[in-house]
Each structure stands twice: as structure tokens, then as C-alpha cells.
Design an enzyme around this catalytic site. Structure first.
Site, PDB file in Angstrom:
ATOM      1  N   SER A 132     -34.411  -4.566  -0.902  1.00  0.00           N
ATOM      2  CA  SER A 132     -33.218  -3.971  -1.154  1.00  0.00           C
ATOM      3  C   SER A 132     -32.643  -4.326  -2.343  1.00  0.00           C
ATOM      4  CB  SER A 132     -32.328  -3.891  -0.024  1.00  0.00           C
ATOM      5  OG  SER A 132     -30.979  -3.282  -0.519  1.00  0.00           O
ATOM      6  N   LYS A 158     -36.216  -0.564  -2.452  1.00  0.00           N
ATOM      7  CA  LYS A 158     -34.754   0.256  -2.315  1.00  0.00           C
ATOM      8  C   LYS A 158     -33.893   0.113  -3.241  1.00  0.00           C
ATOM      9  CE  LYS A 158     -31.238  -0.315   1.182  1.00  0.00           C
ATOM     10  NZ  LYS A 158     -31.080  -0.439   2.833  1.00  0.00           N
ATOM     11  N   LEU A 159     -33.544   1.090  -3.917  1.00  0.00           N
ATOM     12  CA  LEU A 159     -32.742   0.924  -4.927  1.00  0.00           C
ATOM     13  C   LEU A 159     -31.249   1.295  -4.289  1.00  0.00           C
ATOM     14  CD1 LEU A 159     -34.383   2.569  -7.957  1.00  0.00           C
ATOM     15  CD2 LEU A 159     -34.360   0.178  -7.177  1.00  0.00           C
ATOM     16  N   LYS A 160     -30.147   0.549  -4.694  1.00  0.00           N
ATOM     17  CA  LYS A 160     -28.985   1.007  -4.455  1.00  0.00           C
ATOM     18  C   LYS A 160     -28.361   1.750  -5.410  1.00  0.00           C
ATOM     19  CE  LYS A 160     -27.932  -1.288  -0.611  1.00  0.00           C
ATOM     20  NZ  LYS A 160     -27.376  -0.944   0.730  1.00  0.00           N
ATOM     21  N   ASP A 186     -30.553   4.034  -1.424  1.00  0.00           N
ATOM     22  CA  ASP A 186     -29.337   3.884  -0.360  1.00  0.00           C
ATOM     23  C   ASP A 186     -27.840   4.326  -1.310  1.00  0.00           C
ATOM     24  OD1 ASP A 186     -27.723   3.247   1.646  1.00  0.00           O
ATOM     25  OD2 ASP A 186     -28.358   1.263   2.277  1.00  0.00           O
ATOM     26  N   ASN A 188     -25.050   4.059   0.733  1.00  0.00           N
ATOM     27  CA  ASN A 188     -23.801   3.592   1.319  1.00  0.00           C
ATOM     28  C   ASN A 188     -22.564   4.571   1.502  1.00  0.00           C
ATOM     29  OD1 ASN A 188     -25.279   0.644   0.418  1.00  0.00           O
ATOM     30  ND2 ASN A 188     -24.741   0.997   2.640  1.00  0.00           N
ATOM     31  N   GLU A 211     -31.052   7.258   2.153  1.00  0.00           N
ATOM     32  CA  GLU A 211     -30.317   6.585   3.111  1.00  0.00           C
ATOM     33  C   GLU A 211     -28.656   6.883   2.935  1.00  0.00           C
ATOM     34  OE1 GLU A 211     -31.290   2.466   3.241  1.00  0.00           O
ATOM     35  OE2 GLU A 211     -29.763   1.947   4.692  1.00  0.00           O
ATOM     36  N   ASP A 236     -27.938   5.486   8.299  1.00  0.00           N
ATOM     37  CA  ASP A 236     -27.792   3.968   8.601  1.00  0.00           C
ATOM     38  C   ASP A 236     -26.543   3.671   9.200  1.00  0.00           C
ATOM     39  OD1 ASP A 236     -26.966   1.363   8.480  1.00  0.00           O
ATOM     40  OD2 ASP A 236     -27.413   0.963   6.244  1.00  0.00           O
ATOM     41  N   LYS A 260     -30.235  -1.085  12.926  1.00  0.00           N
ATOM     42  CA  LYS A 260     -29.807  -2.239  12.688  1.00  0.00           C
ATOM     43  C   LYS A 260     -29.399  -2.719  14.062  1.00  0.00           C
ATOM     44  CE  LYS A 260     -28.565  -1.799   7.789  1.00  0.00           C
ATOM     45  NZ  LYS A 260     -27.285  -1.588   6.953  1.00  0.00           N
ATOM     46  N   GLY A 288     -31.332  -4.467   7.193  1.00  0.00           N
ATOM     47  CA  GLY A 288     -30.722  -5.717   6.790  1.00  0.00           C
ATOM     48  C   GLY A 288     -29.344  -5.770   6.528  1.00  0.00           C
TER      49      GLY A 288
HETATM   50  O1  SMG Z   1     -30.754  -7.634   4.551  1.00  0.00           O
HETATM   51  O2  SMG Z   1     -31.705  -7.235   2.621  1.00  0.00           O
HETATM   52  C1  SMG Z   1     -31.052  -7.165   3.296  1.00  0.00           C
HETATM   53  C2  SMG Z   1     -29.828  -6.227   2.878  1.00  0.00           C
HETATM   54  C3  SMG Z   1     -30.197  -4.842   2.927  1.00  0.00           C
HETATM   55  O3  SMG Z   1     -29.324  -3.059   1.439  1.00  0.00           O
HETATM   56  C4  SMG Z   1     -28.886  -3.631   2.426  1.00  0.00           C
HETATM   57  N1  SMG Z   1     -28.144  -3.465   3.446  1.00  0.00           N
HETATM   58  O4  SMG Z   1     -26.746  -0.397   3.576  1.00  0.00           O
HETATM   59  O5  SMG Z   1     -28.679  -1.021   4.325  1.00  0.00           O
HETATM   60  C5  SMG Z   1     -27.499  -1.417   3.860  1.00  0.00           C
HETATM   61  C6  SMG Z   1     -26.937  -2.563   3.415  1.00  0.00           C
HETATM   62  C7  SMG Z   1     -25.721  -3.292   3.906  1.00  0.00           C
HETATM   63  C8  SMG Z   1     -25.531  -4.465   3.644  1.00  0.00           C
HETATM   64  S1  SMG Z   1     -24.674  -4.609   2.178  1.00  0.00           S
HETATM   65  C9  SMG Z   1     -23.933  -6.275   2.319  1.00  0.00           C
HETATM   66 MG    MG Z   2     -28.001   1.059   4.275  1.00  0.00          MG
END
Ligand code: SMG
Ligand code: MG
Length: 365
Positions: A132, A158-160, A186, A188, A211, A236, A260, A288
Site C-alpha cells: 500500500s 495499491k495507491l492511496k 484506496d 478511505n 477500495e 474495507d 481485517k 493491513g
Molecule cells: O499495513 O500495509 C499496511 C497498511 C495498509 O493501506 C493500508 N491500510 O485503509 O487499508 C487501509 C489502510 C488503513 C490503515 S491507515 C493507517
Molecule cells: Mg483500506
């Protein structure tokens, strides 16, 4: 016999800041639960952040919930299963329940000489690893970071994304790294359903999935978005239980689920969600929460179940920490080995644990 529950806390720096649509993390503030038995003990890691921005849970609150409400439900003969049943009247607080459950599972499986992977029904000995990638300061930085991860062998990127940092990011990464790269995004929960026409532009880039584009509570918004775009919608934050997973699937709010354990109240519930999805042909992958080796070990056991058909955010220790709390998990040929020793298969390294503080101890007898 379960003799005591200990709570430990510590802090570990990330190798690089991790920026998402809701904030930046530079370190993990950790809460570990240790379940102490006669010959063995088990560890669980709480995935809550310091602030309630990924979800409504946050670390300080988890400490209160664990201490005040969950530990009092424990007895010398508690198992993970009996614990989860006994806390069913306590609403929400998934991350708090999950870390206590994990410690109990680890303890009981060690006593029974069984690995968590075997107990959960793992069918794989290694799991495909994705990574990620947080929002970077520039597109050049993003290309650099993605390039490094691909060189290390990660199988999926995975790109935020967030409003203002989305279509262009994906366009550039596709252009740089080609059409065969497994790529997903993703958000969020950073968009609203009114952004559907904008998010539809992502359809041009053949993404594996988008996501959690919309807020956690907006299941119907996800239904409408999923109808409006071709990119598969994956949930998620919205999926907090077997029931929400079933609703989301039935409503066609998503066609893929990120599992998760921390978000759904533990590994037992996570397995139930896996089983439901497996039955319905819904692909799942393991998310994660920047876990240290304690949480990562257990996640790898879960990700080894047969329905986890997409690479997870289960990256190697080095992606997060200069030195992990356990023996490091390493990337080999794009995969990470599933721990096969008893329980979660790992323990905190003594010198790392020295930097932690045991701040509470509750006797069960
Ligand atoms: O554990 O590699 C990891 C982080 C993966 O992007 C990740 N997690 O929304 O999936 C998600 C985020 C939530 C945690 S952000 C602090
Ligand atoms: Mg996520």
C-alpha cells in the site's frame, strides 16, 4: 489455565511517513495484550490508531474498553470462542475485542501444539504480497516509490487516493509501469456518491478494484456507485461483521471484500466472513493496519485460507520498520511465508520488548 492478562505499550517509528486521505502516520503507538497461562503465553496486537480517523476506535479508548469491560469477562478456562460469546452484548469495539481474542487464540493453540494457520484452515504455505503506497509529495516521488517496491518484488500496488490526488496518479503509474501491473486504489471514504462521474474516469485504467470510496455508513451509496462505474468496488471500513458483509454482498454494494481481523472483532469473525465470501464466489484479500510482527504473523495465517485469492497488504517487515518487534517477515519472490510454528508462530524479541512497558496486569484467579 489463563492466569493473567497483561497490557503492554510501546512505540515504533515507521521507515517513512504513511499518508492517507485522513492523515499521516509516522510511527505506530502499540498496545499488546499478553494472555499468560501455566507453561505458555499468547500475544495479541491492537490495530487501533492514536486518533479515531480510520474508524471511531482509537488506542487510548481501546485500553479503557479492554481494561474495564473485556478483561472482567475472562476466566481461568476462557478460550477465544468462549470469550467472544461472552462479550457479544458489548457493542462495537471491534479492535479491542480482536486483540484480546488474538492473545487467547495464541495461548490456547500453543497449549494444543497447533499453529494458527492450521487451526483456521490454511491451504497455502506462503501468501502473495502487495504493498500500500501512501500519498506522496509529487508524482515523481510516487513513481520512485512504486518503482522501488516493484524492484523488491511486490506483486500488486495499491495507491492511496483522495479528491485532487486521484486520476492523475493512476494515469502516471499506468503509463510508467504498464498495463500488466496489478493496480488498485484506496480512498478511505474520501468521496461522496456525487463523485461517481469523476470516479468513472478510473474505468480507463483497468484497476483491480477501488477500495472504500464512500463513508463507512453509506452502503446504499456504494450500491449506486457500483452500478455507475466498471471498476469493481471493494469494501474495507464498511465491513465490521459477518452481518455487514452479508448485507453488502446481497445489496451488491461491493464485489470484493478486504478482510481485517481487527476491524471485524477478531480472527474467528474474519474466518466466518471468509467462509461466506468463499461460498458466494466473492474474492477476498487481507488488509493491513501497519502491524508489527505480532499482528502480521496472525494475518498471514488468515491470508493462507483458500478464498484469499488477491494479493494482500501483508507486506514485509522492512516496508514498515527498521527493526520489527519479532523476527522480520521477508519478501521472497513476491511472497511471504506463513508461520508454521505453534500459535501465531512468533514472539516479541527480548530486546525489543525491553523498550516496551507493561502497564497493567489483571489476574483471572
Ligand atoms: O499495513 O500495509 C499496511 C497498511 C495498509 O493501506 C493500508 N491500510 O485503509 O487499508 C487501509 C489502510 C488503513 C490503515 S491507515 C493507517
Ligand atoms: Mg483500506
Amino acid at each position: 489455565m489463563l492466569r493473567a492478562i497483561e497490557l503492554w505499550r510501546g512505540r515504533i517509528e515507521l521507515v517513512a511517513p504513511f499518508r492517507t486521505s485522513f492523515g499521516v502516520d509516522t510511527a505506530r503507538d502499540l498496545l499488546y495484550v499478553r494472555a499468560v497461562g501455566d507453561g505458555h503465553s499468547g500475544w495479541g496486537e491492537c490495530v487501533a490508531g492514536v486518533e479515531p480517523n480510520y474508524s471511531s476506535e482509537y488506542l487510548e479508548n481501546c485500553i479503557g474498553v479492554v481494561s474495564k469491560f473485556l478483561v472482567p469477562c475472562l476466566h481461568p478456562d476462557s478460550t477465544a470462542e468462549s470469550f467472544i460469546a461472552s462479550v457479544s452484548s458489548i457493542r462495537g469495539n471491534f479492535m479491542s475485542k480482536a486483540c484480546v481474542e488474538a492473545a487467547l487464540l495464541d495461548l490456547r493453540l500453543r497449549e494444543q501444539n497447533v499453529s494458527l494457520a492450521k487451526y483456521l484452515g490454511a491451504t497455502k504455505t506462503r501468501v502473495a504480497s502487495g504493498v500500500s503506497v501512501g500519498i506522496q509529495n509529487s508524482l515523481d516521488d510516487l513513481v520512485g516509490v512504486v518503482g522501488e517496491y516493484l524492484e523488491q518484488g511486490y506483486l500488486r500496488i495499491k495507491l492511496k487516493i483522495e479528491p485532487g490526488n486521484d486520476i492523475e496518479l493512476v494515469r502516471v503509474i499506468r503509463r510508467e509501469f504498464g498495463d500488466t501491473l496489478l493496480l488498485q486504489v484506496d480512498a478511505n471514504a474520501a468521496y461522496t456518491v456525487d463523485d461517481a462521474p469523476h470516479l468513472k474516469k478510473l474505468d480507463a485504467f483497468n484497476l483491480l478494484l477501488i477500495e472504500q470510496p464512500l463513508p463507512e455508513d453509506d452502503l446504499f451509496g456504494h450500491v449506486r456507485l457500483a452500478r455507475a462505474i466498471q471498476t469493481p468496488v471493494c469494501l474495507d471500513e464498511s465491513i465490521t461483521s459477518l452481518d455487514t458483509a452479508r448485507s453488502a454482498i446481497e445489496l451488491q454494494a461491493c464485489s470484493i471484500i478486504n478482510i481485517k481481523p481487527g476491524r471485524v472483532g477478531g480472527y474467528l469473525e474474519a474466518k466466518k466472513i471468509h467462509d461466506l465470501c468463499f461460498d458466494r464466489g466473492i474474492p477476498v484479500w487481507c488488509g493491513g493496519m501497519l502491524e508489527t510482527g505480532i499482528g502480521r504473523a496472525a494475518n498471514l495465517a488468515l491470508a493462507a485460507l483458500p478464498g484469499f485469492t488477491l494479493p494482500g497488504d501483508t507486506s514485509a517487515s522492512a516496508r514498515y520498520f527498521a527493526r520489527d518487534v519479532t523476527e522480520p517477515f521477508v519478501l521472497e519472490d513476491g511472497h511471504i511465508a506463513v508461520p508454521d510454528k505453534i500459535g501465531i508462530g512468533v514472539e516479541p524479541l527480548p530486546d525489543m520488548l525491553e523498550k516496551f512497558e507493561k502497564f497493567a496486569e489483571f489476574r483471572t484467579t
